[in-house]
Design an enzyme around this catalytic site. Structure first.
Site, PDB file in Angstrom:
ATOM      1  N   GLY A 292     -10.876  -1.959   1.357  1.00 53.85           N
ATOM      2  CA  GLY A 292      -9.820  -1.222   0.459  1.00 53.85           C
ATOM      3  C   GLY A 292     -10.352   0.038  -0.384  1.00 53.85           C
ATOM      4  O   GLY A 292     -10.398   1.029   0.228  1.00 53.85           O
TER       5      GLY A 292
ATOM      6  N   VAL B   7       0.669  -1.112  -0.044  1.00 56.12           N
ATOM      7  CA  VAL B   7      -0.063  -0.008   0.020  1.00 56.12           C
ATOM      8  C   VAL B   7       0.753   1.178   0.029  1.00 56.12           C
ATOM      9  O   VAL B   7       0.757   2.199  -0.664  1.00 56.12           O
ATOM     10  CB  VAL B   7      -1.052  -0.157   1.203  1.00 56.12           C
ATOM     11  CG1 VAL B   7      -1.888   1.326   1.341  1.00 56.12           C
ATOM     12  CG2 VAL B   7      -1.869  -1.225   1.169  1.00 56.12           C
TER      13      VAL B   7
ATOM     14  N   LYS C 145     -13.156  -5.609  10.798  1.00 54.71           N
ATOM     15  CA  LYS C 145     -13.945  -4.768   9.902  1.00 54.71           C
ATOM     16  C   LYS C 145     -15.162  -4.276  10.232  1.00 54.71           C
ATOM     17  O   LYS C 145     -15.641  -3.290  10.168  1.00 54.71           O
ATOM     18  CB  LYS C 145     -13.813  -5.319   8.630  1.00 54.71           C
ATOM     19  CG  LYS C 145     -12.264  -5.272   7.719  1.00 54.71           C
ATOM     20  CD  LYS C 145     -12.306  -6.200   6.561  1.00 54.71           C
ATOM     21  CE  LYS C 145     -10.713  -6.061   5.897  1.00 54.71           C
ATOM     22  NZ  LYS C 145     -10.724  -7.120   4.991  1.00 54.71           N
TER      23      LYS C 145
END
Ligand code: NAP
Ligand code: HSE
Length: 437
Positions: free
Chosen positions: A141, A21, A212
């Site tokens: 994402g 990332v 999440k």
């Protein structure tokens, strides 16, 4: 330096981590200098990049003088206004995020583990210091989820979130459904393609999805849902047979992350679930993620896209950076104000009510069905929606039954299964799964 901003001083950026990332973030910030300077009103300048090994060969070319393994080089640089954390894991990422906020920097992170475990604490530090921490990339994402939950859906009472939020497991389940493959075969394929880690535990046991969900549910239900509050069950017990029977009954099997508002509490659970084949979530395949949010004003809203990968995640990180930098350039960055619902407890899984699929092997003789339905119905008050005898095993004179129930309490269903398993005529419980939607 940018031509777009007439010599306005740069906004300094410190990057913690330059892997998948961080490499994408560096590449995009270095290649879109003019565009981003116009968007923000001031140029952005990467001033330092913290890594473990500055001498390592890197896919993205940066000035070697930017790389350091000493965190003080980032934190002590007064020209750095925003710190981006893309190291991952709990420590030292958590300590760095705290230090960045305490030093009065705005922060952007992609770290789901830290935000799930310490999000409320970090938001409180940010509030006390008059700054903010943005974390769009921590869930889904490249799919915008955090900003819609924080802002665009704020007028709603959100009643539920149902999400496929882990790409690795969705890829494995898609292979199992399409090819009739067993779990171990599909996992190996996912590992060979680089989707699943050599140690896949966090993904396949639902831990990643629980992080999440904790982040999303905390925002959606304005309560503190900690990872430990989220019930999680993984995909390792699923067999090709469950997929075959589910399809015959009109269902797909997906690893769902479910948050639901109840009267005085919220549900937060991650587990494989039967989903009707015509439901939008049933059609989300491969590594894709999707989140279905139900709001009282909007009705159903559906987000779908790439939940991981360097560029989709970079999109979310850089989007947060541009927003915060624009605010700094304007002198008034927008800050998220956490408002907790006083009635925000998490419902224990034992109290959750849902429908069930139960697969079991029984002796193929008279009276067996009556014994099983007696335990479910009379002892535990569980109403049966259908029973199908699927397969006969000639060698031991057993048959396979698939029972679908109406809604029942989890604690009752588990107790009933234990009792059924102890019946002399029951050769074994194959699997039991929850049914959603
Ligand atoms: P990664 O490829 O493993 O990169 C981690 C980077 O952090 C590397 O540059 C590494 O340095 C550096 N690092 C690790 N430990 C460090 C330490 N103790 N001190 C200083 N630097 C350290 O990880 P990633 O895939 O980019 O993931 C980064 C974050 O994004 C994680 O929170 C992850 O959950 C999140 N995320 C990733 C994705 C994805 O698709 N990859 C998607 C969504 C969210 P070296 O380069 O020197 O080894
Ligand atoms: N392991 C995660 C997944 C990566 O498979 O979705 C993104 O968080």
């Amino acid at each position: 330096m940018s031509n777009a901003t007439n010599g306005a001083p740069p906004i300094g950026v410190g990057l913690l981590g330059m892997g998948n990332v961080g490499g994408g973030v560096a590449q995009i910030l270095l290649s879109r200098v003019e565009e981003y300077a116009r968007t923000v009103g001031r140029p952005l300048q990467i001033r330092r990049i913290l890594v473990r090994d500055p001498d390592k060969a890197r896919a993205v070319a940066v000035d070697p003088a930017l790389l350091t393994k000493n965190p003080d080089d980032v934190f002590d640089d007064a020209g750095i206004h925003v710190i981006i954390e893309v190291i991952g894991g709990e420590e030292p990422a958590h300590a760095y995020l705290r230090r960045a906020l305490e030093s009065g920097r705005y922060v952007v992170t992609a770290n789901k583990e830290v935000m799930a475990k310490f999000g409320p604490e970090l938001l409180a530090v940010a509030r006390a210091r008059g700054v903010d921490i943005l974390y769009e990339a921590s869930v889904g994402g490249g799919i915008p989820l955090i900003a819609p939950l924080k802002r665009d859906l704020l007028a709603n009472e959100i009643t539920s979130i149902r999400a496929i939020i882990n790409g690795t497991t969705n890829y494995i389940l898609t292979r199992m459904a399409r090819e009739g493959a067993d779990y171990a075969v599909a996992l190996k394929a996912a590992q060979d393609l680089g989707y699943a880690e050599p140690d896949p535990t966090n993904d396949v046991e639902g831990i990643d999805a629980a992080y999440k969900l904790a982040i999303m549910a905390s925002l959606a239900f304005r309560t503190q849902v900690r990872p430990g509050d989220v019930f999680h069950e993984g995909i390792t017990r699923l067999t090709a047979r469950d997929f075959r029977y589910a399809a015959e009954l009109g269902y797909a099997i997906k690893l769902l992350a479910i948050g639901r508002r109840e009267d005085h509490a919220v549900q937060a659970r991650v587990h494989p679930a039967l989903v009707p084949l015509d439901a939008p979530l049933a059609k989300v395949d491969g590594v894709f993620n999707a989140v279905q949010v139900d709001g009282d004003l909007t009705g159903m809203v559906f987000f779908q896209g790439r939940g991981a990968g360097s560029m989709p995640t970079t999109s979310a990180v850089v989007g947060d950076l541009l927003n915060v930098a624009h605010g700094i350039a304007q002198g008034a960055p927008e800050r998220f104000v956490w408002r907790e619902d006083p009635a925000g407890a998490v419902l224990p899984m034992a109290e959750v009510r849902t429908r069930y699929y139960l697969r079991l092997r029984v002796a193929d003789r008279a009276g067996v069905l009556a014994a099983i339905t007696g335990v479910l119905g009379e002892t535990y008050g569980i109403s049966i929606a259908s029973i199908i005898q699927k397969e006969m095993h000639e060698h031991d004179q057993t048959a396979e039954l698939v029972i679908m129930t109406h809604e029942a309490r989890e604690a009752d269903m588990r107790a009933a299964i234990d009792r059924v398993a102890s019946l002399e005529a029951v050769a074994g419980i194959g699997n039991f799964l929850r049914v959603e939607g």
